[in-house]
Design an enzyme around this catalytic site. Sequence first.
Site, short mmCIF file in Angstrom:
data_model
loop_
_atom_site.label_atom_id
_atom_site.label_comp_id
_atom_site.label_asym_id
_atom_site.label_seq_id
_atom_site.Cartn_x
_atom_site.Cartn_y
_atom_site.Cartn_z
N HIS A 221 5.09 0.80 0.57
CA HIS A 221 6.78 0.80 -0.61
C HIS A 221 6.93 2.26 -1.00
O HIS A 221 6.38 2.92 -1.63
CB HIS A 221 7.57 -0.15 -1.57
CG HIS A 221 8.52 -0.64 -1.62
ND1 HIS A 221 8.96 -0.30 -2.65
CD2 HIS A 221 9.50 -1.50 -1.25
CE1 HIS A 221 10.54 -0.38 -2.27
NE2 HIS A 221 10.00 -1.54 -1.75
N ASP B 86 8.27 -7.29 3.66
CA ASP B 86 7.94 -7.41 5.75
C ASP B 86 7.09 -7.81 6.29
O ASP B 86 6.76 -8.81 7.87
CB ASP B 86 9.08 -6.22 6.59
CG ASP B 86 9.86 -5.61 6.95
OD1 ASP B 86 11.06 -6.28 6.52
OD2 ASP B 86 10.65 -4.35 5.84
N1 AMX Z 1 0.16 2.97 6.39
C1 AMX Z 1 -0.55 4.17 6.46
N2 AMX Z 1 0.19 5.10 5.57
C2 AMX Z 1 0.97 5.01 5.04
C3 AMX Z 1 1.68 3.39 4.99
C4 AMX Z 1 0.72 2.53 5.38
N3 AMX Z 1 1.38 1.09 5.42
N4 AMX Z 1 2.09 3.60 3.42
C5 AMX Z 1 2.26 4.73 3.40
N5 AMX Z 1 1.40 5.88 3.92
C6 AMX Z 1 1.24 7.36 3.96
C7 AMX Z 1 3.13 8.12 4.38
O1 AMX Z 1 3.27 7.15 6.00
C8 AMX Z 1 2.64 8.98 3.85
O2 AMX Z 1 2.35 10.29 4.79
P1 AMX Z 1 2.51 11.64 5.07
O3 AMX Z 1 2.26 11.76 3.21
O4 AMX Z 1 1.87 11.67 6.09
O5 AMX Z 1 4.12 11.40 5.06
C9 AMX Z 1 1.85 8.87 2.46
O6 AMX Z 1 1.16 7.46 2.69
C10 AMX Z 1 2.82 8.42 1.25
O7 AMX Z 1 3.46 7.96 1.18
P2 AMX Z 1 3.77 6.98 0.02
O8 AMX Z 1 5.08 8.00 -1.11
O9 AMX Z 1 2.95 6.01 -1.01
O10 AMX Z 1 5.69 6.05 0.05
P3 AMX Z 1 7.04 6.32 1.31
O11 AMX Z 1 7.77 6.36 -0.07
O12 AMX Z 1 6.56 7.67 1.92
O13 AMX Z 1 7.00 5.30 2.28
C11 AMX Z 1 7.00 3.30 3.17
C12 AMX Z 1 7.18 4.19 1.85
C13 AMX Z 1 7.59 1.71 3.56
C14 AMX Z 1 7.91 4.22 4.33
C15 AMX Z 1 5.38 3.55 4.11
O14 AMX Z 1 4.76 3.13 3.82
C16 AMX Z 1 5.65 2.85 5.14
O15 AMX Z 1 6.04 3.76 6.47
N6 AMX Z 1 4.88 1.49 5.18
C17 AMX Z 1 4.68 1.23 7.01
C18 AMX Z 1 5.80 0.42 7.19
C19 AMX Z 1 6.80 -0.47 6.16
O16 AMX Z 1 6.49 -0.66 6.36
N7 AMX Z 1 8.48 -0.06 6.21
C20 AMX Z 1 9.04 -1.22 5.36
C21 AMX Z 1 9.62 -1.14 4.43
C22 AMX Z 1 10.11 -1.69 3.35
C23 AMX Z 1 11.84 -1.54 4.44
O17 AMX Z 1 12.48 -1.25 3.58
N8 AMX Z 1 12.23 -2.56 4.59
#
Ligand code: AMX
Length: 427
Positions: free
Chosen positions: A310, A365
């Site tokens: 998140h 989710d």
């Molecule tokens: N699996 C693998 N890698 C992940 C991850 C996960 N579940 N969550 C975060 N990361 C990675 C990011 O992709 C990012 O990598 P990068 O620097 O190479 O781009 C790194 O960790 C840092 O990310 P973060 O600062 O912790 O999170 P964010 O704010 O960039 O992203 C979110 C948040 C939700 C988009 C991300 O955690 C994610 O993609 N989760 C999986 C998809 C998901 O569940 N989406 C639903 C979110 C809720 C909603 O809004 N409906």
Amino acid sequence: MDRLKERLKKIIPQYREEIKNFLKESGEKIIGNISIRSVYGGMRDLPVLFCDTSEILPEKGLLIRGISVKELSNKLPEEVFFLMLTQNLPDTEEIISLQNELNRRAKLIPDYPFTVIDDIPQDSHPMTMLICAIVSMERESIFVRRYAEGMRKEDYWEAIYEDSLNLVAWVYQIAAYIYRKKFGDGKRIFHDFSFDWAQNFSRLLGIGDWDGNFTKLLRLYTVIHSDNEGGNVSAHSCHCAGSSLANPYYSVAAGLCGLSGPLHGLANQEVLKWLLEAMEKYGGVPSEKQIEDFAEETLKSGKVIPGYGHSILKVIDPRFEAFYEFGEKYCEEDPLFQTVKVVFRVVPEILKKNPKIKDPYPNLDAGSGCLLYHFGIKEFNFYTVFFAVSRIFGITAQLILSRGFGEPIESPKSMTTRWFKEQANKL
Ligand code: AMX
């Protein structure tokens, strides 16, 4: 008498006065700096909007008017709508009045949005059908009529309220019809005036909810998805369109167009796909070791583990906890739910190994799609429609309050990359 509207007639002038005085005293104070990365990074972390219906705190999750959404998980969506608008949960008379008001309006729904759904290509996405049907009803807008009659600015919110309540009373009927057209026998089921909002939505979907548990899930699902601050794409798109005084039919449609994107409203179907793939690969509920391998494979292939992480939260999302508790109570034996539990035991430990991931815990989710699936909603591309119908409670509450405050048209200044480079060179 519409008690919610009567309450708002007293409260809105007070809200408006409070903001006016606040701006008079503090409007010129400087509250922060802007980094170039934020501007180019989706305006993340820039405190440039105000929204009082809800807030997300890193350690507590989503609060609606200061109350954790988990504590609201046994409330009706109508009660939460009342809370968002007035800062208080309704008493018995107030909730009955709101439910009567919604039921009264429900029967006034015109026929033509159903014809729009009949006439649109039937392989259209359910969100396309929903948005087209909503836009088609724009000619019903009370705001448009009263604006043309020269309504005073102080009264805008009342007309927006009328349109918003109609939308809340109408949209689930349209959504249910879309479900039946695309995935059922195509026949429209009609409203029952002795039912509450979720009971009617459940009835109109025609799911056959013999024990009432699907209706309970719909209430929980709707409350949990109803609002999420003001800066997310659906809330902000609706707010931005509404600031031009586009009527609520157009503004809500703008919000729902944003919701239909895979980075916003589609995440729960990604989770479900991932869980079903794991179950298919291992022939049933996977073991912890199998999920560990499956998750590692997903990460190695450059994909994210859907349902985890998140951008603000640093703890298990309380909305996931609410769905999880529901699952424990009503679908404990379901292999899909058991898989959700295995994933929950294993995945946070894997994600914690990567220091870049700020939040290794499940978000809302991670469990919601599994519950819909359990009750027979197996058509993934309809899940965003459930999200949309729920989110209308929050975005219309925000619209009513925005017009109540007399917020002006949104017009942030954009600058060229050349200008940003010049600023950067001066520092
Ligand atoms: N699996 C693998 N890698 C992940 C991850 C996960 N579940 N969550 C975060 N990361 C990675 C990011 O992709 C990012 O990598 P990068 O620097 O190479 O781009 C790194 O960790 C840092 O990310 P973060 O600062 O912790 O999170 P964010 O704010 O960039 O992203 C979110 C948040 C939700 C988009 C991300 O955690 C994610 O993609 N989760 C999986 C998809 C998901 O569940 N989406 C639903 C979110 C809720 C909603 O809004 N409906």
